[in-house]
Design a protein around this motif. Structure first.
Motif, short mmCIF file in Angstrom:
data_model
loop_
_atom_site.label_atom_id
_atom_site.label_comp_id
_atom_site.label_asym_id
_atom_site.label_seq_id
_atom_site.Cartn_x
_atom_site.Cartn_y
_atom_site.Cartn_z
N GLU A 95 2.28 -17.51 6.73
CA GLU A 95 2.65 -18.50 7.74
C GLU A 95 1.38 -19.12 8.28
O GLU A 95 0.35 -18.46 8.40
CB GLU A 95 3.39 -17.82 8.90
N ILE A 96 1.48 -20.38 8.62
CA ILE A 96 0.29 -21.05 9.14
C ILE A 96 0.69 -22.02 10.25
O ILE A 96 1.69 -22.73 10.14
CB ILE A 96 -0.49 -21.75 7.99
N GLY A 97 -0.06 -21.97 11.32
CA GLY A 97 0.18 -22.88 12.44
C GLY A 97 -1.13 -23.51 12.86
O GLY A 97 -2.17 -23.28 12.23
N GLU A 98 -1.11 -24.28 13.93
CA GLU A 98 -2.33 -24.94 14.41
C GLU A 98 -3.36 -23.92 14.89
O GLU A 98 -4.55 -24.13 14.79
CB GLU A 98 -1.98 -25.89 15.56
N GLN A 99 -2.85 -22.80 15.44
CA GLN A 99 -3.77 -21.85 16.04
C GLN A 99 -3.62 -20.43 15.51
O GLN A 99 -4.15 -19.50 16.10
CB GLN A 99 -3.59 -21.84 17.57
N CYS A 100 -2.86 -20.26 14.44
CA CYS A 100 -2.71 -18.90 13.91
C CYS A 100 -2.38 -18.94 12.43
O CYS A 100 -1.95 -19.96 11.90
CB CYS A 100 -1.63 -18.15 14.68
N VAL A 101 -2.63 -17.80 11.81
CA VAL A 101 -2.29 -17.68 10.40
C VAL A 101 -1.97 -16.22 10.12
O VAL A 101 -2.54 -15.31 10.74
CB VAL A 101 -3.46 -18.18 9.51
N SER A 102 -1.02 -15.99 9.21
CA SER A 102 -0.80 -14.62 8.75
C SER A 102 -0.91 -14.64 7.23
O SER A 102 -0.49 -15.60 6.57
CB SER A 102 0.55 -14.09 9.21
N ALA A 103 -1.52 -13.58 6.71
CA ALA A 103 -1.74 -13.51 5.26
C ALA A 103 -1.42 -12.11 4.77
O ALA A 103 -1.58 -11.13 5.51
CB ALA A 103 -3.19 -13.86 4.94
N VAL A 104 -0.97 -12.03 3.54
CA VAL A 104 -0.78 -10.71 2.91
C VAL A 104 -1.74 -10.62 1.73
O VAL A 104 -2.12 -11.65 1.14
CB VAL A 104 0.67 -10.47 2.41
N PHE A 105 -2.15 -9.43 1.40
CA PHE A 105 -3.05 -9.21 0.27
C PHE A 105 -2.94 -7.75 -0.17
O PHE A 105 -2.35 -6.93 0.52
CB PHE A 105 -4.49 -9.57 0.63
N ARG A 106 -3.52 -7.48 -1.31
CA ARG A 106 -3.50 -6.11 -1.82
C ARG A 106 -4.92 -5.55 -1.74
O ARG A 106 -5.89 -6.32 -1.79
CB ARG A 106 -3.03 -6.08 -3.27
N THR A 107 -5.03 -4.25 -1.66
CA THR A 107 -6.36 -3.64 -1.66
C THR A 107 -6.41 -2.47 -2.63
O THR A 107 -5.38 -1.88 -2.95
CB THR A 107 -6.74 -3.09 -0.26
N PHE A 108 -7.62 -2.22 -3.10
CA PHE A 108 -7.85 -1.01 -3.89
C PHE A 108 -9.21 -0.44 -3.48
O PHE A 108 -10.04 -1.17 -2.91
CB PHE A 108 -7.75 -1.27 -5.40
N PRO A 109 -9.47 0.83 -3.71
CA PRO A 109 -10.69 1.45 -3.21
C PRO A 109 -11.96 0.85 -3.82
O PRO A 109 -11.96 0.47 -4.99
CB PRO A 109 -10.56 2.91 -3.63
N MET A 110 -13.00 0.74 -2.99
CA MET A 110 -14.30 0.32 -3.52
C MET A 110 -14.95 1.55 -4.15
O MET A 110 -15.43 2.44 -3.47
CB MET A 110 -15.21 -0.24 -2.41
N THR A 111 -14.91 1.59 -5.47
CA THR A 111 -15.46 2.75 -6.18
C THR A 111 -16.98 2.73 -6.11
O THR A 111 -17.59 1.70 -5.76
CB THR A 111 -15.04 2.70 -7.65
N THR A 162 -2.80 -1.28 -5.08
CA THR A 162 -1.48 -0.75 -4.76
C THR A 162 -1.05 -1.06 -3.33
O THR A 162 0.11 -1.34 -3.08
CB THR A 162 -1.45 0.77 -4.98
N GLU A 163 -1.99 -0.99 -2.43
CA GLU A 163 -1.61 -1.10 -1.03
C GLU A 163 -1.49 -2.56 -0.61
O GLU A 163 -2.38 -3.37 -0.85
CB GLU A 163 -2.66 -0.40 -0.15
N ILE A 164 -0.38 -2.88 0.01
CA ILE A 164 -0.18 -4.25 0.51
C ILE A 164 -0.50 -4.26 1.99
O ILE A 164 -0.05 -3.38 2.74
CB ILE A 164 1.27 -4.73 0.27
N ARG A 165 -1.34 -5.20 2.39
CA ARG A 165 -1.72 -5.27 3.81
C ARG A 165 -1.40 -6.66 4.34
O ARG A 165 -1.31 -7.63 3.58
CB ARG A 165 -3.21 -4.98 4.00
N ARG A 166 -1.33 -6.73 5.64
CA ARG A 166 -1.00 -7.99 6.30
C ARG A 166 -1.98 -8.20 7.44
O ARG A 166 -2.34 -7.25 8.14
CB ARG A 166 0.43 -7.90 6.83
N LEU A 167 -2.43 -9.42 7.61
CA LEU A 167 -3.37 -9.75 8.69
C LEU A 167 -2.85 -10.95 9.45
O LEU A 167 -2.32 -11.89 8.84
CB LEU A 167 -4.71 -10.17 8.08
N GLU A 168 -3.03 -10.92 10.74
CA GLU A 168 -2.68 -12.09 11.55
C GLU A 168 -3.87 -12.44 12.41
O GLU A 168 -4.45 -11.55 13.04
CB GLU A 168 -1.52 -11.73 12.49
N VAL A 169 -4.28 -13.68 12.39
CA VAL A 169 -5.37 -14.07 13.29
C VAL A 169 -4.97 -15.33 14.06
O VAL A 169 -4.18 -16.15 13.57
CB VAL A 169 -6.71 -14.34 12.54
N SER A 170 -5.53 -15.43 15.25
CA SER A 170 -5.30 -16.66 16.01
C SER A 170 -6.64 -17.15 16.56
O SER A 170 -7.52 -16.34 16.89
CB SER A 170 -4.29 -16.42 17.14
#
Lengths: 141, 487
Positions: free
Chosen positions: A90-106, A49-57
């Protein structure tokens, strides 16, 4: 994701994998999805259910890959979630952003889970040829 | 003695029956030395671990040799089983020389119980241990979640924190390497993330190869030492193997990035990024050591709490008082660590930063860093095997002080990947097979049991015998497992 897009290699003590993608974005998505499958021992399903976003460089493709996987690992370890449906926004030479969904680890998922301590730098590489991108990563388990 | 080139183009010279040398070539600052029998070397040559021994020899300030113990296998950066001393004044410290599971180690506990008392109740005991000691991926909540202030006390005080909070006794601290606390822990050097990752994991085993095992003393090789440690044939012992959990993994990961920058900043040339390092006396080197000690102390506290939880489980199962049970800490050692030590090299005492990555300190008799009551026989060296066969207790020797900076092996070492072990275990009922061998096991998941199947590991007796024959450690006792809990 095809089987050959995330392939486990023989490694005595840890887990080594080869990841493929026709684009670097696809390689990152396959890497994230494959790592979660390694952790859960299967293609985990749940009500995401939960949508998350991550950005790394980072300063290169191999470091971007390692950073992204490390960020996901940290999230899994501290929030006790399974992450799925990765999409690079989004993706660049030195960074990326991604979205994904999560659910609880039962409890049931945790029972058969493998602990990945970290994404190592050992043998870390991302290569590019006419068929696309291929990477190798060693996880400490 | 034999000399050859292996398939990885490593030149290998046999020094004697148990020792091999990789001569210094290229950027290596010292030769590599590996303890192994000829038979074991055939297996060791199959992976990249010898190349890793040669790679470690490139580190600035390395003293004498890049060493590997007979349980050597392919790691990341350093080989598992690697030992490296670097000059304290002008050498480097490398987080990869410690590993992610900082102060992973082993604790051996004696009891007043005998095999006759335990065998009929082993299933109940294993079940009780499993109930009290959280295992598995992300295991947590063995004790109430610690506040950030308490967690910082754990990081600075180590096992002493646990004792002050009711987990064990002050006397036990003397039976732990470094008295269960590395001085110089710097909580300011630890970023926010390790605190988050380690917040609720104190007192938990974790997963993978970590375990809590109940064993019976099956054989005594060294009567005086066994008596000194309070062991007799047929007696029951418990062994705990675990480390600093998520706290340590995150400290290592954070500082690999810091030291990668430092490697570039100080113009250090390394053959593998996982060997990233910083001069010991640089800001980066000091910060890593300060943070690493916090994680090491977390691990000491972790094993101290687990011992207490295990004691409760034994008392409950056998309806015994604490005094009747006699849960007695024999020793606790680290096998993933970097520490300052003083060693004699070529007749001169020098201060070094000892990296032991999958290797155990093995100080000889008379050493002032081991408990007074053990100085006549040497430091206990705890060498667990796989969960189906046996584990060993050995003692360090004077020879270890001269040849290996007082270091020895730490376990059996895998010879089969987890993937292969999983494949080979298909169609086997591992729980039943272990039961038939007299071992009761309870684990969080079947996958761990399959991956950790006994035959995925080398025979630990081969490893221990090499060190015994080399005179580095002497065998004291062999333990046969009766019950195991795993993640």
């Amino acid at each position: 994701m095809r089987m050959e897009d995330f392939e486990e290699l023989d490694h005595t003590a840890d887990i080594a994998v080869r990841i493929r993608g026709t684009t670097f974005a696809e390689l990152l998505q396959n890497a994230a999805q494959g790592m979660m499958a390694l952790i859960t021992g299967r293609m985990a399903t749940g009500s995401a259910t939960e949508i998350r976003r991550l950005e790394v460089s980072a300063s290169g493709r191999d470091e971007i890959l390692r950073e992204l996987l490390s960020e996901i690992l940290y999230l899994v370890a501290t929030q006790r979630v399974i992450a799925t449906e990765f999409m690079v926004e989004e993706i660049g030479e030195q960074c990326v952003s991604a979205v994904f969904r999560t659910f609880p680890m039962t409890e049931a998922l945790a029972h058969d889970a493998t602990e990945i301590k970290a994404v190592t730098w050992h043998g870390l590489r991302v290569d590019h040829d006419e068929s696309g991108y291929v990477a190798e990563v060693v996880f400490d388990t | 003695m034999m000399e050859k080139w292996n398939s990885g183009n490593i030149r290998l010279k046999q020094v004697n029956e148990t020792l091999w040398e990789i001569p210094k070539t290229g950027g290596m600052r010292v030769p590599g030395r590996i303890y192994a029998s000829r038979k074991m070397m055939d297996g060791i040559e199959q992976d990249q671990s010898l190349q890793q021994v040669a790679n470690v020899a490139h580190l600035p300030g390395i003293v004498k040799y890049s060493l590997a113990m007979p349980d050597i296998h392919w790691g990341y950066g350093f080989p598992i089983g690697g030992v490296c001393a670097t000059h304290r004044d002008d050498g480097v410290v490398s987080p990869g020389g410690v590993g992610y599971d900082i102060n992973c180690g082993v604790r051996l506990i004696g009891t007043s119980l005998t095999a006759e008392q335990v065998r009929p109740r082993i299933r109940a005991l294993v079940s009780n241990l499993f109930k009290h000691v959280p295992t598995g991926v992300g295991a947590s909540k063995a004790i109430p979640r610690l506040s950030q202030a308490e967690l910082r006390s754990v990081a600075t005080d180590g096992a002493r924190w646990a004792v002050e909070h009711g987990f064990g006794t002050t006397a036990q601290l003397d039976r732990i390497e470094e008295h269960g606390c590395l001085a110089g822990a710097d909580t300011q050097a630890v970023d926010e993330r390790p605190w988050q990752r380690g917040a609720d994991q104190l007192g938990t085993l974790g997963s993978g190869n970590h375990f809590l095992e109940i064993g019976v003393v099956e054989e005594i090789y060294h009567d005086t030492a066994a008596r000194t440690f309070g062991l007799h044939k047929g007696g029951i012992v418990a062994m705990i193997h675990c480390g600093s959990r998520g706290f340590g993994y995150q400290v290592c990961d954070d500082y690999l990035k810091v030291t990668l920058h430092a490697t570039e900043k100080y113009g250090i040339s390394i053959p593998d990024r996982q060997l990233a390092c910083a001069p010991i006396n640089s800001g980066e080197g000091r910060a890593y050591l300060g943070a690493m000690r916090c994680a090491a102390n977390y691990a000491f506290a972790n094993r101290q709490v687990i011992m207490h939880l295990a004691e409760q489980s034994f008392m409950e199962t056998f309806a015994l008082s604490q005094r009747e049970l006699g849960f007695n800490l024999i020793y606790d050692i680290c096998h993933n660590i970097a520490k300052f030590e003083t060693h004699e090299v070529d007749g001169k005492k020098i201060d070094v930063c000892m990296h032991r990555k999958g290797a155990t300190r093995a100080f000889g008799p008379g050493n002032e860093n081991i408990p007074v009551e053990y100085r006549g026989v040497g430091q206990p060296v705890l060498i667990p095997g796989d969960m189906g066969r046996y584990s060993f207790l050995c003692v360090g020797t004077d020879r270890a002080m001269k040849e290996t900076f007082g270091s020895s092996c730490h376990g059996a070492g895998r010879h089969m990947s987890r993937k292969k072990a999983m494949a080979e275990s298909k169609g086997h009922d591992m729980i039943r097979e272990l039961h038939d061998r007299g071992v009761e096991i309870q684990a969080t998941g079947m996958r761990t049991i399959a991956e950790e199947m006994p035959h995925a590991y080398k025979d630990v007796a081969d490893v221990v015998n090499v060190m015994h024959d080399a005179g580095i450690t002497l065998k004291v006792a062999k333990f046969k497992p009766l019950g195991v809990i795993k993640g």
